[in-house]
Design a protein around this motif. Sequence first.
Motif, PDB file in Angstrom:
ATOM      1  N   ARG A  59       0.829  -1.207   0.000  1.00 30.83           N
ATOM      2  CA  ARG A  59       0.000   0.000   0.000  1.00 30.83           C
ATOM      3  C   ARG A  59       0.861   1.254   0.000  1.00 30.83           C
ATOM      4  O   ARG A  59       0.592   2.220  -0.743  1.00 30.83           O
ATOM      5  CB  ARG A  59      -0.914   0.002   1.227  1.00 30.83           C
ATOM      6  N   ALA A  60       1.898   1.271   0.826  1.00 30.27           N
ATOM      7  CA  ALA A  60       2.795   2.429   0.874  1.00 30.27           C
ATOM      8  C   ALA A  60       3.484   2.629  -0.470  1.00 30.27           C
ATOM      9  O   ALA A  60       3.630   3.762  -0.950  1.00 30.27           O
ATOM     10  CB  ALA A  60       3.834   2.234   1.973  1.00 30.27           C
ATOM     11  N   LEU A  61       3.887   1.513  -1.085  1.00 28.67           N
ATOM     12  CA  LEU A  61       4.559   1.601  -2.384  1.00 28.67           C
ATOM     13  C   LEU A  61       3.614   2.147  -3.435  1.00 28.67           C
ATOM     14  O   LEU A  61       4.002   2.979  -4.270  1.00 28.67           O
ATOM     15  CB  LEU A  61       5.068   0.221  -2.779  1.00 28.67           C
ATOM     16  N   LEU A  62       2.355   1.728  -3.402  1.00 30.82           N
ATOM     17  CA  LEU A  62       1.367   2.209  -4.370  1.00 30.82           C
ATOM     18  C   LEU A  62       1.104   3.692  -4.184  1.00 30.82           C
ATOM     19  O   LEU A  62       1.082   4.458  -5.152  1.00 30.82           O
ATOM     20  CB  LEU A  62       0.067   1.412  -4.220  1.00 30.82           C
ATOM     21  N   ILE A  63       0.894   4.112  -2.932  1.00 32.95           N
ATOM     22  CA  ILE A  63       0.620   5.534  -2.673  1.00 32.95           C
ATOM     23  C   ILE A  63       1.807   6.396  -3.095  1.00 32.95           C
ATOM     24  O   ILE A  63       1.642   7.447  -3.735  1.00 32.95           O
ATOM     25  CB  ILE A  63       0.300   5.747  -1.183  1.00 32.95           C
ATOM     26  N   ALA A  64       3.015   5.965  -2.744  1.00 32.25           N
ATOM     27  CA  ALA A  64       4.210   6.732  -3.114  1.00 32.25           C
ATOM     28  C   ALA A  64       4.351   6.813  -4.625  1.00 32.25           C
ATOM     29  O   ALA A  64       4.754   7.855  -5.164  1.00 32.25           O
ATOM     30  CB  ALA A  64       5.450   6.084  -2.496  1.00 32.25           C
ATOM     31  N   SER A  65       4.004   5.744  -5.318  1.00 33.05           N
ATOM     32  CA  SER A  65       4.106   5.725  -6.778  1.00 33.05           C
ATOM     33  C   SER A  65       3.107   6.695  -7.405  1.00 33.05           C
ATOM     34  O   SER A  65       3.442   7.445  -8.331  1.00 33.05           O
ATOM     35  CB  SER A  65       3.860   4.309  -7.311  1.00 33.05           C
ATOM     36  N   VAL A  66       1.873   6.687  -6.893  1.00 33.27           N
ATOM     37  CA  VAL A  66       0.852   7.595  -7.428  1.00 33.27           C
ATOM     38  C   VAL A  66       1.243   9.043  -7.191  1.00 33.27           C
ATOM     39  O   VAL A  66       1.140   9.888  -8.090  1.00 33.27           O
ATOM     40  CB  VAL A  66      -0.518   7.292  -6.778  1.00 33.27           C
ATOM     41  N   VAL A  67       1.700   9.353  -5.979  1.00 37.22           N
ATOM     42  CA  VAL A  67       2.136  10.722  -5.673  1.00 37.22           C
ATOM     43  C   VAL A  67       3.300  11.125  -6.573  1.00 37.22           C
ATOM     44  O   VAL A  67       3.360  12.248  -7.083  1.00 37.22           O
ATOM     45  CB  VAL A  67       2.535  10.847  -4.190  1.00 37.22           C
ATOM     46  N   GLY A  68       4.226  10.170  -6.789  1.00 40.44           N
ATOM     47  CA  GLY A  68       5.370  10.460  -7.654  1.00 40.44           C
ATOM     48  C   GLY A  68       4.960  10.755  -9.081  1.00 40.44           C
ATOM     49  O   GLY A  68       5.485  11.683  -9.714  1.00 40.44           O
ATOM     50  N   VAL A  69       4.007   9.997  -9.601  1.00 40.85           N
ATOM     51  CA  VAL A  69       3.530  10.218 -10.974  1.00 40.85           C
ATOM     52  C   VAL A  69       2.839  11.571 -11.094  1.00 40.85           C
ATOM     53  O   VAL A  69       3.078  12.330 -12.041  1.00 40.85           O
ATOM     54  CB  VAL A  69       2.581   9.079 -11.401  1.00 40.85           C
ATOM     55  N   VAL A  70       1.973  11.871 -10.132  1.00 41.83           N
ATOM     56  CA  VAL A  70       1.266  13.162 -10.163  1.00 41.83           C
ATOM     57  C   VAL A  70       2.255  14.320 -10.074  1.00 41.83           C
ATOM     58  O   VAL A  70       2.154  15.313 -10.816  1.00 41.83           O
ATOM     59  CB  VAL A  70       0.242  13.240  -9.018  1.00 41.83           C
ATOM     60  N   SER A  71       3.224  14.204  -9.165  1.00 47.81           N
ATOM     61  CA  SER A  71       4.237  15.257  -9.028  1.00 47.81           C
ATOM     62  C   SER A  71       5.032  15.429 -10.317  1.00 47.81           C
ATOM     63  O   SER A  71       5.282  16.565 -10.758  1.00 47.81           O
ATOM     64  CB  SER A  71       5.175  14.911  -7.868  1.00 47.81           C
ATOM     65  N   ALA A  72       5.405  14.314 -10.939  1.00 48.91           N
ATOM     66  CA  ALA A  72       6.170  14.387 -12.188  1.00 48.91           C
ATOM     67  C   ALA A  72       5.354  15.049 -13.290  1.00 48.91           C
ATOM     68  O   ALA A  72       5.886  15.841 -14.083  1.00 48.91           O
ATOM     69  CB  ALA A  72       6.602  12.984 -12.620  1.00 48.91           C
ATOM     70  N   LEU A  73       4.058  14.752 -13.349  1.00 49.27           N
ATOM     71  CA  LEU A  73       3.204  15.353 -14.381  1.00 49.27           C
ATOM     72  C   LEU A  73       3.071  16.858 -14.168  1.00 49.27           C
ATOM     73  O   LEU A  73       3.110  17.635 -15.129  1.00 49.27           O
ATOM     74  CB  LEU A  73       1.823  14.695 -14.362  1.00 49.27           C
ATOM     75  N   VAL A  74       2.925  17.274 -12.915  1.00 45.30           N
ATOM     76  CA  VAL A  74       2.783  18.712 -12.624  1.00 45.30           C
ATOM     77  C   VAL A  74       4.066  19.453 -12.979  1.00 45.30           C
ATOM     78  O   VAL A  74       4.040  20.484 -13.666  1.00 45.30           O
ATOM     79  CB  VAL A  74       2.428  18.925 -11.138  1.00 45.30           C
ATOM     80  N   TRP A  75       5.204  18.938 -12.496  1.00 47.28           N
ATOM     81  CA  TRP A  75       6.479  19.578 -12.815  1.00 47.28           C
ATOM     82  C   TRP A  75       6.743  19.533 -14.314  1.00 47.28           C
ATOM     83  O   TRP A  75       7.253  20.509 -14.896  1.00 47.28           O
ATOM     84  CB  TRP A  75       7.624  18.893 -12.064  1.00 47.28           C
ATOM     85  N   GLY A  76       6.414  18.410 -14.960  1.00 54.69           N
ATOM     86  CA  GLY A  76       6.627  18.292 -16.400  1.00 54.69           C
ATOM     87  C   GLY A  76       5.817  19.304 -17.176  1.00 54.69           C
ATOM     88  O   GLY A  76       6.311  19.910 -18.143  1.00 54.69           O
ATOM     89  N   TRP A  77       4.563  19.506 -16.752  1.00 58.17           N
ATOM     90  CA  TRP A  77       3.736  20.530 -17.405  1.00 58.17           C
ATOM     91  C   TRP A  77       4.383  21.897 -17.268  1.00 58.17           C
ATOM     92  O   TRP A  77       4.408  22.680 -18.213  1.00 58.17           O
ATOM     93  CB  TRP A  77       2.337  20.548 -16.780  1.00 58.17           C
ATOM     94  N   TRP A  78       4.907  22.206 -16.090  1.00 61.53           N
ATOM     95  CA  TRP A  78       5.519  23.515 -15.872  1.00 61.53           C
ATOM     96  C   TRP A  78       6.751  23.696 -16.762  1.00 61.53           C
ATOM     97  O   TRP A  78       6.942  24.754 -17.370  1.00 61.53           O
ATOM     98  CB  TRP A  78       5.887  23.676 -14.402  1.00 61.53           C
ATOM     99  N   PHE A  79       7.579  22.666 -16.864  1.00 58.42           N
ATOM    100  CA  PHE A  79       8.782  22.775 -17.688  1.00 58.42           C
ATOM    101  C   PHE A  79       8.423  22.953 -19.162  1.00 58.42           C
ATOM    102  O   PHE A  79       9.105  23.686 -19.885  1.00 58.42           O
ATOM    103  CB  PHE A  79       9.671  21.546 -17.507  1.00 58.42           C
ATOM    104  N   ARG A  80       7.367  22.291 -19.619  1.00 64.63           N
ATOM    105  CA  ARG A  80       6.928  22.471 -21.008  1.00 64.63           C
ATOM    106  C   ARG A  80       6.384  23.879 -21.213  1.00 64.63           C
ATOM    107  O   ARG A  80       6.560  24.472 -22.281  1.00 64.63           O
ATOM    108  CB  ARG A  80       5.855  21.447 -21.360  1.00 64.63           C
ATOM    109  N   PHE A  81       5.737  24.428 -20.192  1.00 69.01           N
ATOM    110  CA  PHE A  81       5.228  25.790 -20.285  1.00 69.01           C
ATOM    111  C   PHE A  81       6.370  26.789 -20.403  1.00 69.01           C
ATOM    112  O   PHE A  81       6.287  27.767 -21.144  1.00 69.01           O
ATOM    113  CB  PHE A  81       4.371  26.106 -19.055  1.00 69.01           C
ATOM    114  N   VAL A  82       7.433  26.545 -19.651  1.00 67.48           N
ATOM    115  CA  VAL A  82       8.595  27.445 -19.686  1.00 67.48           C
ATOM    116  C   VAL A  82       9.297  27.382 -21.037  1.00 67.48           C
ATOM    117  O   VAL A  82       9.941  28.353 -21.451  1.00 67.48           O
ATOM    118  CB  VAL A  82       9.572  27.078 -18.541  1.00 67.48           C
TER     119      VAL A  82
END
Length: 394
Positions: A59-82
Amino acid sequence: MSTPTLDARARALETTAWGEKFHFFQPRNIVFWMFLWLCGTGVVKGWQMFSPLSGYFGRALLIASVVGVVSALVWGWWFRFVDRYERQPISLVITAFVWGATAAAFAIAVTANTALGSLYGKLFGQVWAQDWHAGLSAPFVEETAKGVGIVVLLALAPRLVRTATDGLLLGAFIGLGFQTSEDLLYSVAGATEGFGAHQTDGLVESIATRIYSDIISHPLFTALFCAGVIYLIGTPAQPRRIARGLALIVVPVVVHGVWDSMLAIAGGTGLLVFVIMLGDAIFALTALWIAFVWAHPREAHFVRDVLAPEVESGVLTDDEVTAAAGWRQQRQYVKAGADRAERKTRRHIIRGALDLLSDLAISKGHDSDDVLQARAEITRLRSKTAPVHVLAES
């Protein structure tokens, strides 16, 4: 019909390779096979680290993975915007991310950091190693592992990785990949503390800490480092600048080292830890701002060359082209609008100019359907309000 401005446009598009596609599959390129080998090794090592935890800590591994994916998508969107001008192909961006997440993180950094930590312990004792291992290992090992990524991308896409801005943005995605894997490691490590007796509390605390620290983390470090590599190597679009290159390589290593060593440097004093952290963050963000200031003139020069014929034909004005070439210029141009409606129109026209730039890059300067449509859209936007030059004269 050839004109000086059309010739300058053709040279700019040839030099920057804006609009060209990236072909990942290159069986005749040895670097392609090296990339697959190292990334594959990273995937295997990562699997070996996480798979034993998939049971009790699933469960911890799944939650950490989901948070990691969401964080990567948010940061990735910002870098593409820049990425203001002609954006890098998404396939090249993904290649950069994969290198950071697999090869740099698991195939190189984990192994080398562990080896250095063991060496420090044997040479200076476990207490010293515990205090200084992170600050005197990770900056050298991890920045080098990630920095190799931009050299790999240069070998895979020599016509697409041309300017310091390319180094900054692709480096950010390499660092984002590394950060995503590292965040997952730390989050799971927090959950497993105390034999997992309080894995939810440990997981939440680790995730919160990583999200907070990610503001000054691997994307920033690697962006600076990779821009420095571009300056050191030099390309057809970026003359070699050795001093700049060395500065941009050294700065993230120093910032990373101080960040990882702040507890040891402060001797456990909470206030001093905060002062060091704040100073390091300000220094890092200032260095990033300077890196973009250094990179901007080259990019702006190419933008003006590509869009200059549009000024001659009356599609754009000199002020609009200048505004399209920089964030500060755009703010000044938009702010000069007479009212809110005109400022909004000006903002849309600049966006239209950048879309036109992208379409011209893809068509190599020819009048494709997309180029004609982009010009028509700019004309339509301009018709919604009084012409800019009339307002300026009134």
